[in-house]
Every structure is written in structure tokens, then in C-alpha cells.
Design an enzyme around this catalytic site. Structure first.
Site, PDB file in Angstrom:
ATOM      1  N   LYS A   6     -11.752  20.529 -10.841  1.00 34.36           N
ATOM      2  CA  LYS A   6     -10.654  19.816 -10.170  1.00 34.36           C
ATOM      3  C   LYS A   6      -9.944  18.870 -11.148  1.00 34.36           C
ATOM      4  O   LYS A   6      -8.721  18.863 -11.239  1.00 34.36           O
ATOM      5  CB  LYS A   6     -11.242  19.023  -9.001  1.00 34.36           C
ATOM      6  CG  LYS A   6     -10.235  18.494  -8.025  1.00 34.36           C
ATOM      7  CD  LYS A   6     -10.921  17.718  -6.899  1.00 34.36           C
ATOM      8  CE  LYS A   6     -11.853  18.568  -6.068  1.00 34.36           C
ATOM      9  NZ  LYS A   6     -12.472  17.839  -4.951  1.00 34.36           N
ATOM     10  N   LYS A  19     -21.000  13.845  -9.072  1.00 33.92           N
ATOM     11  CA  LYS A  19     -21.097  13.583  -7.630  1.00 33.92           C
ATOM     12  C   LYS A  19     -22.411  12.876  -7.356  1.00 33.92           C
ATOM     13  O   LYS A  19     -23.409  13.105  -8.055  1.00 33.92           O
ATOM     14  CB  LYS A  19     -21.068  14.900  -6.850  1.00 33.92           C
ATOM     15  CG  LYS A  19     -20.579  14.734  -5.438  1.00 33.92           C
ATOM     16  CD  LYS A  19     -19.054  14.634  -5.417  1.00 33.92           C
ATOM     17  CE  LYS A  19     -18.480  14.570  -4.041  1.00 33.92           C
ATOM     18  NZ  LYS A  19     -17.017  14.684  -4.103  1.00 33.92           N
ATOM     19  N   SER A  77      -7.630   7.819  -7.988  1.00 31.09           N
ATOM     20  CA  SER A  77      -8.775   7.110  -8.563  1.00 31.09           C
ATOM     21  C   SER A  77      -8.569   6.916 -10.072  1.00 31.09           C
ATOM     22  O   SER A  77      -8.918   5.879 -10.635  1.00 31.09           O
ATOM     23  CB  SER A  77     -10.062   7.909  -8.347  1.00 31.09           C
ATOM     24  OG  SER A  77     -10.653   7.568  -7.114  1.00 31.09           O
TER      25      SER A  77
HETATM   26  P1  NAD Z   1     -15.221  10.973   6.243  1.00 33.03           P
HETATM   27  O1  NAD Z   1     -16.644  10.706   6.426  1.00 33.03           O
HETATM   28  O2  NAD Z   1     -14.263   9.836   6.130  1.00 33.03           O
HETATM   29  O3  NAD Z   1     -14.653  11.919   7.404  1.00 33.03           O
HETATM   30  C1  NAD Z   1     -15.252  13.113   7.808  1.00 33.03           C
HETATM   31  C2  NAD Z   1     -14.999  13.223   9.291  1.00 33.03           C
HETATM   32  O4  NAD Z   1     -15.449  14.488   9.754  1.00 33.03           O
HETATM   33  C3  NAD Z   1     -15.739  12.150  10.094  1.00 33.03           C
HETATM   34  O5  NAD Z   1     -14.833  11.484  10.932  1.00 33.03           O
HETATM   35  C4  NAD Z   1     -16.784  12.940  10.862  1.00 33.03           C
HETATM   36  O6  NAD Z   1     -17.095  12.367  12.117  1.00 33.03           O
HETATM   37  C5  NAD Z   1     -16.086  14.277  11.007  1.00 33.03           C
HETATM   38  N1  NAD Z   1     -17.000  15.367  11.293  1.00 33.03           N
HETATM   39  C6  NAD Z   1     -18.320  15.495  11.011  1.00 33.03           C
HETATM   40  N2  NAD Z   1     -18.793  16.658  11.466  1.00 33.03           N
HETATM   41  C7  NAD Z   1     -17.759  17.284  12.045  1.00 33.03           C
HETATM   42  C8  NAD Z   1     -17.611  18.538  12.702  1.00 33.03           C
HETATM   43  N3  NAD Z   1     -18.645  19.361  12.858  1.00 33.03           N
HETATM   44  N4  NAD Z   1     -16.389  18.874  13.166  1.00 33.03           N
HETATM   45  C9  NAD Z   1     -15.330  18.054  13.033  1.00 33.03           C
HETATM   46  N5  NAD Z   1     -15.417  16.851  12.428  1.00 33.03           N
HETATM   47  C10 NAD Z   1     -16.608  16.480  11.943  1.00 33.03           C
HETATM   48  O7  NAD Z   1     -15.138  11.927   4.978  1.00 33.03           O
HETATM   49  P2  NAD Z   1     -13.864  12.262   4.105  1.00 33.03           P
HETATM   50  O8  NAD Z   1     -13.840  11.349   2.955  1.00 33.03           O
HETATM   51  O9  NAD Z   1     -12.677  12.408   4.979  1.00 33.03           O
HETATM   52  O10 NAD Z   1     -14.308  13.699   3.531  1.00 33.03           O
HETATM   53  C11 NAD Z   1     -14.110  14.888   4.270  1.00 33.03           C
HETATM   54  C12 NAD Z   1     -14.168  16.051   3.309  1.00 33.03           C
HETATM   55  O11 NAD Z   1     -13.164  15.881   2.307  1.00 33.03           O
HETATM   56  C13 NAD Z   1     -15.489  16.200   2.553  1.00 33.03           C
HETATM   57  O12 NAD Z   1     -15.721  17.553   2.322  1.00 33.03           O
HETATM   58  C14 NAD Z   1     -15.196  15.496   1.234  1.00 33.03           C
HETATM   59  O13 NAD Z   1     -16.032  15.952   0.196  1.00 33.03           O
HETATM   60  C15 NAD Z   1     -13.761  15.909   1.021  1.00 33.03           C
HETATM   61  N6  NAD Z   1     -13.021  15.043   0.101  1.00 33.03           N
HETATM   62  C16 NAD Z   1     -12.907  13.711   0.317  1.00 33.03           C
HETATM   63  C17 NAD Z   1     -12.192  12.929  -0.589  1.00 33.03           C
HETATM   64  C18 NAD Z   1     -11.960  11.450  -0.380  1.00 33.03           C
HETATM   65  O14 NAD Z   1     -11.198  10.854  -1.158  1.00 33.03           O
HETATM   66  N7  NAD Z   1     -12.537  10.819   0.602  1.00 33.03           N
HETATM   67  C19 NAD Z   1     -11.625  13.517  -1.718  1.00 33.03           C
HETATM   68  C20 NAD Z   1     -11.744  14.892  -1.892  1.00 33.03           C
HETATM   69  C21 NAD Z   1     -12.443  15.638  -0.978  1.00 33.03           C
END
Ligand code: NAD
Length: 472
Positions: free
Chosen positions: A95, A107, A364
């Protein structure tokens, strides 16, 4: 394609990697080295919780040191294991290469459900984890720089920064040891929503390429597109809010862990945010149908599906029932390789995670540079910019003998602040890397965007290793 049980994220990564490696001219041993994870730290540590000692499992994986520091989020999730962390770190390497950031991938994770702990307990667990990372030199502005991921946010990043600072009182660049901090603690405007905004920019760029759009059978731009978003956390929530408010997209479905809400005419995202704030759930939102099955959202009728919650959501089991012609992966690894193959066979187009959700790490990077620069972006030039604009407006008014329209004048005289610069840099980065991926797709005749994105990242990492050589 058969898929008897859900594969691990590492298996999925390896399959995508192998598919892409066929298009990369590099010695097999070098590719094998690039595929492997270079350093893995696996720890258990005790924390006293409500009078009892609890033992926590935690990890940090640094996938590749071809660029340092390494960079990648920290997730809090109950079932996380070493394989998952290693796969996520490997995705980070590619990425960062795709969006031209000078980082290797990393990670980290603690195996816990954050909802099961009080805030002060989470703070002690996070601080102990940080201390363990310091002890083994797995964190530092020039070593390895964590950020938020699933289950963590700016609160946890502030604790990490403060713990690091306590242990390195004389290190001038301490704040650059972690990104995604609150703005008042050395963070940067625009980081919280950056991943969602990055997915928005990725989709906007996709719709600027008619030859790609044609494959989906869609037309035009994001305005009026019916979207379903899985996960209403950091990535999904901001994405839905931004495309709804700024692009006129119609969010017809949203899902959280306890259910899906569906409204074919579109959801009022501000009202949904308020509803969730008050009730703690999406379920029961007025003017929408509630479906108890959280996964049902994936199969709803829509133009664009954005899985933004978890890995392994689109699998061999449900890929045949996905209706959306276009899928933008906000989450990491939401599609298994068997699911991916079925979607491709069915002519679906996927904007892959390693590109689509790169907005978070991109901003970031801006935060890390800001911390090393010790000054906020835009401070030095803002007034010069405003003065130049004012002179230009005065000149135009003098020549035309007409007053400049007030709304345009106000916007021009607002000047460029940090948020505007961050969003501009993010947009440029997402647009530039999409074009690089497309060029690779055309030049190498790769069959899909995911393979092209992997090849794009791999090319750059291969080149870095070939230029660096091997020491001694
Ligand atoms: P987060 O914890 O803020 O949000 C995830 C959400 O998904 C939560 O609200 C949770 O309740 C919900 N969830 C859990 N199980 C679920 C299900 N079965 N069905 C529907 N919703 C469900 O996490 P995030 O930071 O938003 O990350 C989400 C994804 O994005 C992850 O795969 C993470 O690796 C990826 N990601 C995040 C970032 C970042 O900057 N935060 C960057 C790149 C990728």
C-alpha cells in the site's frame, strides 16, 4: 472456486501476491524475500483488571525494511492472531509503495474486545503494550510508527504518544512515534476522516475513466449512485457522510455488527448518526427497514458496495449473490481469493483495499512529516497567499470597473489552511496512484485492478531492494 473454510488473511494475501508476481520481472528468491515478514514480535503481558491479573496476547509485525520507518495501524480485536497481523503488515508494504510513501509496512494488535473494558483499563493495557514495544525497539519516529485501525482511534494514539514521550524525555521528535493523534496532541486536521475520504477520492477517480465505468454498466459520476456501506466505524461512517454530503450519493444501506438498515430512497446520514448516538445501534432507524442479519447488507441491490468493517466478508459462499457491479474495499481483506474469483467471473469490478483505503496512511505520512517539521502546514505562506489574491481581485476590479462577486471573493480571501492542504495532498496522491495502477493494467495486460495494484506496489519494492543490494 471451492472454499471449504474461510482462509486466513495470510493465505489470501499469498494468493493475490502469487497472481501478481507472474507479471513482475524479478528473481524468484527476491520475490520470496519480499513476500516474507521480516520481524515479528509476539508478546504476552499482564495487566491488573478489577483486582485480577489478566494476560494479554499482543503483536507487532514489521513486514519490510526496504524503507524505514515501518508504518501501520494497531487493532484491538478479540480473535486477532499472528497470521492476521503479518498479512496486514504485508498489505501495508505494498500500500505504501502504491501511494509512494517512504515507509515499509507494519501492523500491530492486541487480542481483546475493547467493548469489554473501561476506559482506564484500556489506557493501562495500551500503555503497557507501548512499553513492551519500546523495550524491543518496535516503535519510534525512525523505527516503526503505529496508527489507528479497527477498535482504536485518536484516544489510544494519544496514550501511545504520551507513554513513548515519558520513556524518551529528551527525544525532540518523540511525537512522530505514532500518527492519528488528536490535533491538540500533534495530530493533523483531516486524519480522522482520511481513510473514508481516500475511498471517496478513489471512486471519484474511477468515474473519470469511461472505459472502466463502462464495464460496470454504470454512468456519470457519484451523484445519485446508490451505495451500501458495511461498517459504520471510522472508515465507513466518514465515507458515507462525505459521499452523501459532497457528491450527492444515495446511501441505501448501512450495516453494523448487530444488523442492517435499508432504505431504497436513501438514508439521511446525519439523522442516522444521531440515531446511533442516542440508541447505540442502527437498528430501528425510522424510515428504513431493519434486517437482523448484519451480512445481508452485502447482497442488497445497489450500484456500489463498500465493505468497510472486517476481513473475509465476501467469500465463495456469498459472492454469487452480490448485486453491486462495483465494489470499493474500505476494509482490509474484505474479499477472500475465492470470493474475488467469483466476482471477477461475474464481471464485477473491484477497487482493491491496497489502493482504496490508502488515504489513512497517506495523511498519517503528512502528520509524521508535520511532527518532524515542528510546525503546522500552511503557517508560513497563508498571509502571502491572501495578499496575492487580494491584489489580483483589486486588479481585476480596476480593469473591469466591476465589483468581484462576494462569495468568490470570500472563498479566495479565506486562504489555504492545514485541512485544505491535507485534502489537496490526499487527492493528488489518490489520483496519481490510480493512474499508475491503470498504466500497469494496460501495459502488463493484468486482468483486474487488484492484480495491477499488487504489481504496481511490487515493482517499486523490487526496485528498492535491487538498488539497495544486500549487506554484507
Ligand atoms: P472501527 O473499529 O472504527 O470500525 C469498524 C466498524 O465495523 C465498527 O463500528 C464495528 O462495530 C463494525 N462491525 C464489526 N463487525 C461488523 C459486522 N459483522 N458487520 C458490520 N459491521 C461490523 O474500524 P475502522 O478503523 O473503521 O476499520 C475498518 C476496516 O478498515 C478494517 O479492516 C481496517 O483494517 C480498515 N482500515 C482502517 C483504516 C483507518 O485509518 N482506521 C485505514 C485503512 C484500513
Amino acid at each position: 472456486m471451492a472454499e471449504t473454510r474461510t482462509p486466513s488473511m495470510l493465505q489470501v494475501f499469498n494468493e493475490h501476491f502469487n497472481r501478481a508476481a507472474r507479471y513482475v520481472k524479478a528473481p524468484a528468491d527476491l520475490l520470496e524475500y519480499i513476500r516474507s515478514c521480516h520481524s515479528i514480535y509476539s508478546i504476552t503481558f499482564p495487566v491488573r483488571i478489577r483486582g485480577e491479573v489478566q494476560i494479554f496476547r499482543a503483536y507487532r509485525a514489521e513486514h519490510s525494511h526496504h524503507r524505514i520507518p515501518t508504518k501501520g495501524g494497531i487493532r484491538f480485536a478479540p480473535d486477532v492472531d499472528l497470521d492476521e497481523v503479518a498479512a496486514l503488515a504485508a498489505l501495508m508494504t505494498l500500500k505504501c509503495a502504491i501511494v509512494n510513501l517512504p515507509f515499509g509496512g507494519a501492523k500491530g494488535a492486541i487480542a481483546l474486545d475493547p467493548r469489554a473494558y473501561e476506559v482506564d483499563e484500556l489506557e493501562r493495557i495500551t500503555r503497557r503494550y507501548t512499553t513492551e514495544l519500546v523495550r524491543k525497539n518496535f516503535i519510534g519516529p525512525a523505527v516503526d510508527v503505529p496508527a489507528p485501525d479497527m477498535g482504536t482511534g485518536e484516544r489510544e494514539m494519544a496514550w501511545i504518544a504520551d507513554t513513548y514521550l515519558m520513556l524518551h524525555p529528551n527525544e525532540l521528535n518523540s511525537l512522530a512515534c505514532v500518527t492519528g493523534k488528536p490535533v491538540g496532541q500533534g495530530g493533523i486536521y483531516g486524519r480522522t476522516e482520511a481513510t473514508g475520504r481516500g475511498v471517496q477520492y478513489a471512486l471519484r477517480e474511477f468515474f473519470r475513466h469511461p472505459e472502466l465505468v463502462k464495464v460496470t454498466g454504470l454512468q456519470g459520476d457519484l451523484a445519485g449512485k446508490r451505495m451500501v456501506v458495511q461498517g459504520f466505524g471510522n472508515v465507513g461512517r466518514h465515507f458515507a457522510r462525505l459521499v452523501h454530503a459532497e457528491d450527492g450519493a444515495v446511501i441505501v444501506g448501512l450495516a453494523e455488527r448487530d444488523g442492517t438498515i435499508y432504505a431504497p430512497e436513501g438514508l439521511d446520514i446525519q439523522a442516522v448518526l444521531q440515531w446511533r448516538e442516542t440508541t447505540g445501534s442502527l437498528k430501528g432507524f425510522p424510515d428504513a427497514t431493519t434486517i437482523d442479519d448484519a451480512k445481508a447488507c452485502l447482497e442488497l441491490d445497489c450500484d456500489i458496495l463498500v465493505p468497510a468493517a472486517l476481513q473475509n466478508q465476501i467469500t465463495a459462499e456469498n459472492a454469487g449473490r452480490i448485486k453491486a457491479p462495483l465494489i470499493a474495499e474500505g476494509a482490509n481483506g474484505p474479499t477472500t481469493s475465492a470470493g474475488d474469483a467469483i466476482l471477477r467471473e461475474r464481471g464485477k469490478v473491484i477497487i482493491p483495499d491496497i489502493y482504496a483505503n490508502a488515504g489513512g496512511v497517506t495523511v498519517s505520512y503528512f502528520e509524521w512529516v508535520k511532527n518532524l517539521y515542528h510546525m503546522r502546514f500552511g503557517l508560513m505562506e497563508k498571509r502571502i497567499g491572501i495578499r496575492t489574491q487580494r491584489q489580483m481581485i483589486a486588479g481585476i476590479e480596476a480593469v473591469t470597473d466591476r465589483a468581484f462577486p462576494t462569495p468568490i471573493r470570500d472563498e479566495m480571501l479565506h486562504g489555504v489552511d492545514e485541512l485544505a492542504l491535507v485534502n489537496s495532498g490526499l487527492e493528488e496522491s489518490m489520483v496519481e496512484s490510480f493512474q499508475e495502477i491503470l498504466e500497469i493494467m494496460h501495459h502488463n495486460q493484468t486482468p483486474d485492478l487488484r492484480t495491477a495494484a499488487f504489481v504496481c506496489g511490487l515493482h517499486k519494492v523490487v526496485m528498492a531492494y535491487q538498488e539497495l543490494g544486500i549487506w554484507p
